[in-house]
Design an enzyme around this catalytic site. Structure first.
Site: not given
Length: 475
Positions: A341, A343, A375, A379
Site C-alpha cells: 500500500c 499513500l 502488489e 490502481s
C-alpha cells in the site's frame, strides 16, 4: 470478494495531481466558492450574467404601466414550475446537471438522498456522483445546485443491464467489464456491486490532522459509534481519532509521542522514515489504515496488521515528526511483493514524496538482495506512477550504459522484476522480439524524448543515510 487481501491493506497512488487543491491549511486557504441560490451565474469567459426570472432580466427598465410586480406569469412558466414540483423529491438513480465548485454544470447521478427538514418535497439534500470524474469528488448538494430542466427519466438499472447483456456477446461483455472496472480489477461483477453499494456514500467529510483540515475522498469503515460525525480529529503522532476538538486537546496534553512508534531507519535533512511493526503496534497500524482508506477506494479492509511492516515518512521540526505519507509491505511475501500500500496525504502531494516512497521500497529490496514488485492490482494512478518510476530508472541506465545489456542485468541492477522491465520497455516501443529473444533498441534521441515525457524524478533517496536490517535477520 474476489481476491482476498491478507490484512487491512490498501493500494493506490500518492501522486494525485488533480485533487491537491481540495485540501487546505486551516486558516490559510478558503474552499472554492460555489455560487449560492440567487447569485448571478458565471459565463464561460468569466463575466457575470444579469440575474433572470423565467428568462426576463431582473434589471430591465419597465414603463410605469408594466412594472415587474405586475408582469403576468406565462402559461409555459406555470407548466414548467408545476412540472418541477411534481418530480420532487428526486429519486435515487436520477441523472441531472449539477453546478459544481467551478461554477459550471456537470452531469451527475443521484446516489442517495436525505431529508433536511420536514416541510415539503424540496427539503432534501442529494448525494451525487459526477459521472465525468472519479468517485472521490462525490458530495452532498442542495436542490438549488441542480438544474431540474435537465432531469432524465429514471431507468431501473438492473432491468437496463439485463436487456443490454442479452444483446452482447460474451466477448463484448468481458471487454466492457475490463474497461469500466477502474481500480477494482480484483473484484468480479457481483463483488464490485456489493463494494460500491457498501461504500457509495462518504461517512466522514473532513478530518483534522496536525495543522491541516483535509477533505476526505472515500468511505472508510470506522466503528459504528463514529457514523454520525462528519468530522474526526486525529492525533498526528499516535493516530488515535476523536469526535470532538476538546477531546483531541485533552489527548494532546497526555500523549507523549512526537513521532510514529517504531525505529527511525532513515534521516536526511528534515526527512525521516520510521519502520513500524504491525504486530508490536497493532492499534497504530489499524488507525493508519482507517485514515488511509479515506483517500483510497479500491481495497477491502481487514483488521489483521500483524503480518505487515509500515514505513512512515515524516517531515521533522522542533514540534516533532509529522507524517506526510507511508507505504507498507508484507514481512514475508511469496509473490516478491515489496510494497502492499502507498499513500501521500493530500496536503503533501505534488512535492515528490510519492516517487520517494516508491524508490525507497526498491532500496529496501536491494538491501534484501531480492527483486521486487508492487502488489496487484494497481490502481489507474498507481500504474502511472510506477511506469514513470520504471521509465526514469531504466532509461537513465540505458543512456549511460555502453554496449549490450540484458533484461536480467537491468533487473539485478535496479531490483525491478523482469516482467515489469519488459512491459515498460514494450510500452515505450524500445524492445523487439528477434530470433527467439528480446532485443533492446536504445536510440539516444528516443531515450531523451521518453525521459522528458516521464517528468522529474522527485526526491532522491540517500542510501548512505539508510540504516536498516531486513526483517528476516532481526532477532
Amino acid at each position: 470478494m474476489g481476491q482476498v487481501h491478507k490484512a487491512f491493506m490498501l493500494y493506490t497512488v500518492s501522486q494525485s495531481r488533480a485533487f491537491a487543491s481540495f485540501n487546505r491549511q486551516m486558516g490559510s486557504l478558503e474552499s472554492p466558492t460555489i455560487a449560492e441560490s440567487g447569485s448571478a451565474p458565471v459565463t464561460s469567459n468569466g463575466d457575470q450574467k444579469p440575474p433572470t426570472e423565467d428568462g426576463i432580466p431582473l434589471n430591465t427598465a419597465y414603463s410605469m404601466e408594466m412594472t415587474p410586480e405586475k408582469l403576468p406569469e406565462s402559461d409555459s412558466s406555470k407548466r414548467r414550475r408545476a412540472s418541477r414540483a411534481s418530480m420532487l423529491p428526486l429519486e435515487v438513480g436520477t441523472r441531472v446537471m449539477c453546478r459544481w465548485r467551478d461554477g459550471k454544470y456537470h452531469p451527475v447521478k443521484v446516489i442517495e438522498r436525505r431529508k433536511v427538514q420536514s416541510t415539503g418535497p424540496s427539503d432534501y439534500e442529494y448525494y451525487v456522483h459526477y459521472t465525468e470524474f472519479n468517485r472521490r469528488l462525490d458530495e452532498w448538494v442542495k436542490l438549488d445546485q441542480l438544474d431540474l430542466d435537465s432531469v432524465e427519466t429514471v431507468v431501473d438499472e438492473k432491468v437496463e443491464d439485463k436487456v443490454a447483456s442479452l444483446k452482447m456477446t460474451r466477448h463484448q461483455k468481458r471487454k466492457i467489464d475490463e474497461t469500466h472496472v477502474e481500480g477494482h480489477e480484483e473484484l468480479d461483477a457481483a463483488s464490485l456491486r456489493e463494494h460500491e453499494e457498501f461504500t457509495k456514500v462518504k461517512n466522514i467529510a473532513t478530518i483534522e490532522l496536525g495543522r491541516y483540515e483535509i477533505e476526505t475522498w472515500y468511505f472508510s469503515p470506522f466503528p459504528p459509534e463514529y457514523n454520525d460525525f462528519l468530522k474526526l480529529y486525529f492525533c498526528e503522532f499516535c493516530l488515535n481519532f476523536m469526535k470532538r476538538k476538546e477531546q483531541l486537546q485533552r489527548h494532546m496534553r497526555k500523549c507523549d509521542l512526537k513521532h510514529p512508534p517504531g525505529d527511525e531507519i532513515y534521516r536526511s535533512g528534515t526527512l525521516s522514515m520510521f519502520e513500524v511493526d504491525g504486530k508490536k503496534n497493532k492499534v497504530y497500524g489499524q488507525n493508519l489504515c482507517y485514515l488511509a482508506k479515506l483517500f483510497l477506494d479500491h481495497k477491502t479492509l481487514y483488521y489483521d496488521v500483524d503480518l505487515f511492516l509500515f514505513y512512515v515518512l515524516c517531515e521533522c521540526d522542533d514540534r516533532g515528526c509529522h507524517m506526510v505519507g507511508y507505504f507498507s509491505k508484507e514481512k514475508h511475501s511469496e509473490e516478491s511483493y515489496n510494497l502492499a500500500c502507498i499513500l501521500t496525504l493530500p496536503p503533501y502531494q505534488r512535492k515528490g514524496y510519492g516517487k520517494f516512497l516508491i524508490a525507497f521500497s526498491y532500496e529496501l529490496s536491494k538491501k534484501e538482495g531480492k527483486v521486487g514488485t508492487p502488489e496487484r492490482p494497481l490502481s489507474d494512478l498507481g500504474l502511472l506512477s510506477y511506469r514513470g518510476y520504471w521509465t526514469r530508472v531504466l532509461l537513465d541506465i540505458l543512456k549511460k550504459h555502453k554496449g549490450n545489456i540484458s533484461i536480467k542485468e537491468l533487473s539485478d541492477m535496479t531490483a525491478i522484476k523482469a516482467e515489469d522491465i519488459l512491459t515498460t520497455l514494450q510500452g515505450l516501443e524500445l524492445i523487439q522480439y528477434r530470433k527467439g529473444q528480446h532485443v533492446i533498441c536504445a536510440d539516444p534521441k528516443v531515450l531523451d524524448r521518453h525521459l522528458k515525457a516521464a517528468g522529474r524524478g522527485g526526491l532522491d533517496v540517500d542510501v548512505s543515510k539508510l540504516i536498516w536490517t531486513p526483517y528476516k535477520e532481526q532477532g
